[in-house]
Design a protein around this motif. Sequence first.
Motif, PDB file in Angstrom:
ATOM      1  N   LYS A   1     -20.546 -77.648 -56.504  1.00  0.00           N
ATOM      2  CA  LYS A   1     -20.815 -77.180 -55.145  1.00  0.00           C
ATOM      3  C   LYS A   1     -20.028 -77.994 -54.131  1.00  0.00           C
ATOM      4  O   LYS A   1     -19.432 -77.453 -53.187  1.00  0.00           O
ATOM      5  N   SER A   2     -20.001 -79.331 -54.319  1.00  0.00           N
ATOM      6  CA  SER A   2     -19.278 -80.202 -53.407  1.00  0.00           C
ATOM      7  C   SER A   2     -17.782 -79.906 -53.433  1.00  0.00           C
ATOM      8  O   SER A   2     -17.114 -79.835 -52.392  1.00  0.00           O
TER       9      SER A   2
ATOM     10  N   THR B   1     -23.530 -79.153 -61.461  1.00  0.00           N
ATOM     11  CA  THR B   1     -23.705 -78.134 -60.416  1.00  0.00           C
ATOM     12  C   THR B   1     -23.482 -78.724 -59.032  1.00  0.00           C
ATOM     13  O   THR B   1     -22.819 -78.132 -58.172  1.00  0.00           O
ATOM     14  N   LYS B   2     -24.056 -79.936 -58.800  1.00  0.00           N
ATOM     15  CA  LYS B   2     -23.861 -80.584 -57.502  1.00  0.00           C
ATOM     16  C   LYS B   2     -22.393 -80.906 -57.257  1.00  0.00           C
ATOM     17  O   LYS B   2     -21.867 -80.728 -56.151  1.00  0.00           O
TER      18      LYS B   2
ATOM     19  N   VAL C   1     -24.206 -70.972 -57.749  1.00  0.00           N
ATOM     20  CA  VAL C   1     -24.681 -72.348 -57.925  1.00  0.00           C
ATOM     21  C   VAL C   1     -26.185 -72.412 -57.705  1.00  0.00           C
ATOM     22  O   VAL C   1     -26.914 -73.101 -58.432  1.00  0.00           O
ATOM     23  N   THR C   2     -26.682 -71.687 -56.726  1.00  0.00           N
ATOM     24  CA  THR C   2     -28.120 -71.663 -56.454  1.00  0.00           C
ATOM     25  C   THR C   2     -28.886 -71.093 -57.648  1.00  0.00           C
ATOM     26  O   THR C   2     -29.950 -71.615 -58.029  1.00  0.00           O
TER      27      THR C   2
ATOM     28  N   GLU D   1     -28.988 -73.709 -60.336  1.00  0.00           N
ATOM     29  CA  GLU D   1     -29.959 -74.741 -59.983  1.00  0.00           C
ATOM     30  C   GLU D   1     -31.382 -74.265 -60.273  1.00  0.00           C
ATOM     31  O   GLU D   1     -32.237 -75.040 -60.743  1.00  0.00           O
TER      32      GLU D   1
ATOM     33  N   ALA E   1     -19.801 -68.350 -54.554  1.00  0.00           N
ATOM     34  CA  ALA E   1     -19.982 -69.594 -55.312  1.00  0.00           C
ATOM     35  C   ALA E   1     -21.338 -70.215 -55.017  1.00  0.00           C
ATOM     36  O   ALA E   1     -22.032 -70.697 -55.919  1.00  0.00           O
ATOM     37  N   SER E   2     -21.741 -70.207 -53.738  1.00  0.00           N
ATOM     38  CA  SER E   2     -23.035 -70.789 -53.367  1.00  0.00           C
ATOM     39  C   SER E   2     -24.182 -70.036 -54.020  1.00  0.00           C
ATOM     40  O   SER E   2     -25.171 -70.637 -54.482  1.00  0.00           O
TER      41      SER E   2
ATOM     42  N   VAL F   1     -16.981 -76.457 -51.746  1.00  0.00           N
ATOM     43  CA  VAL F   1     -17.043 -76.558 -50.285  1.00  0.00           C
ATOM     44  C   VAL F   1     -15.808 -77.270 -49.748  1.00  0.00           C
ATOM     45  O   VAL F   1     -15.183 -76.840 -48.766  1.00  0.00           O
TER      46      VAL F   1
END
Length: 347
Positions: free
Chosen positions: A81-82, A77-78, A28-29, A32, A24-25, A85
Amino acid sequence: MSNPGHSNPGNTLFDLSRGVLDVASQKVTRIEEITRRMKMLAMNALIEAARAGDTGRGFAVVANEVSDISTQVSGITKELKSEIVARVDHLTTTGTAIVQEMHGKRLADLSLNMIEIIDRNLYERSCDVRWWATDRAVVDCAANPTEVARRHAARRLGVILESYTVYLDLWIADRDGRVIANGRPDRYHTAQSASVAEEAWFRQALATKDGGEFVVGDVGRNRTLDDRVVATYATAIRRNGDANGEVIGALGIFFDWEPQAAAVVQGVRLEEAERDRTRCLLLDARHRVIAASDGQGVLTESLPLRRGADSMGHYRDPKGRLVGYALTPGYETYKGMGWYGVIVQSP
């Protein structure tokens, strides 16, 4: 047998959680990076539209819209990501709790298995002492301890010991507590000059109500038997071997405790990876260590076992070790002695 290749479900769960977070990270990166590029393109487009004047106004509208979309995507996206996590953290925490509960129950089950093996073993000892106390040679020796009767009883006890190798010795004591015959007079020659009048097992044996009762002494060292650690079982010898006959003496049998108990605590089915950080123990009713898989603390260490109303369970001690325990359930007519099977495992 343990299975070193067996995968740990807890590790598998945590690996999956970390894998989900990593994937996922990464995604997401990448999103971004794309939104940053879109913003740069929109900014450049706005600059070019301003240079073009009136002819670039339509292009400026599109550029502004692209910039707005990029900003929205960046915000989503932020948030994504939050949330990922947070959810992975929750999954990991929940998974940890579930795995620890499963592992704790496993240690408690293994503890129960240990104490059940001991109970079955000691049940047989309780049968032995009650049976042998009615043996004709034993009864005759207690009733009339002539030299002939004592020698005959010693030979009879010796025959029993040849078949029951778990015993160190068997003693016949008269009502005054004087040992008048034992099964291994050549090996333990001082036994027949010994007095057991002050021994708890002897006094309790004389106080038994009938031939169906027996007593068990605390596991401890017997100086006469080469200072070996023994579990002592005893009962009254009664006239004519009758269950309700007059008490004429006592029979004490000395179970060779250490090798038998060691086989139980060292035979627990643990994974190879956990053996070096695990202690398997047997505790008496006072929580004194009477057997340990590492051989340490026997008869000298006490474990402050923490338990509630349940007869078995698990908990974390102040050192962070996982402790599983089980109280003796007894076996058939043997009610147990309040002993525990305990497994202590370091992180």
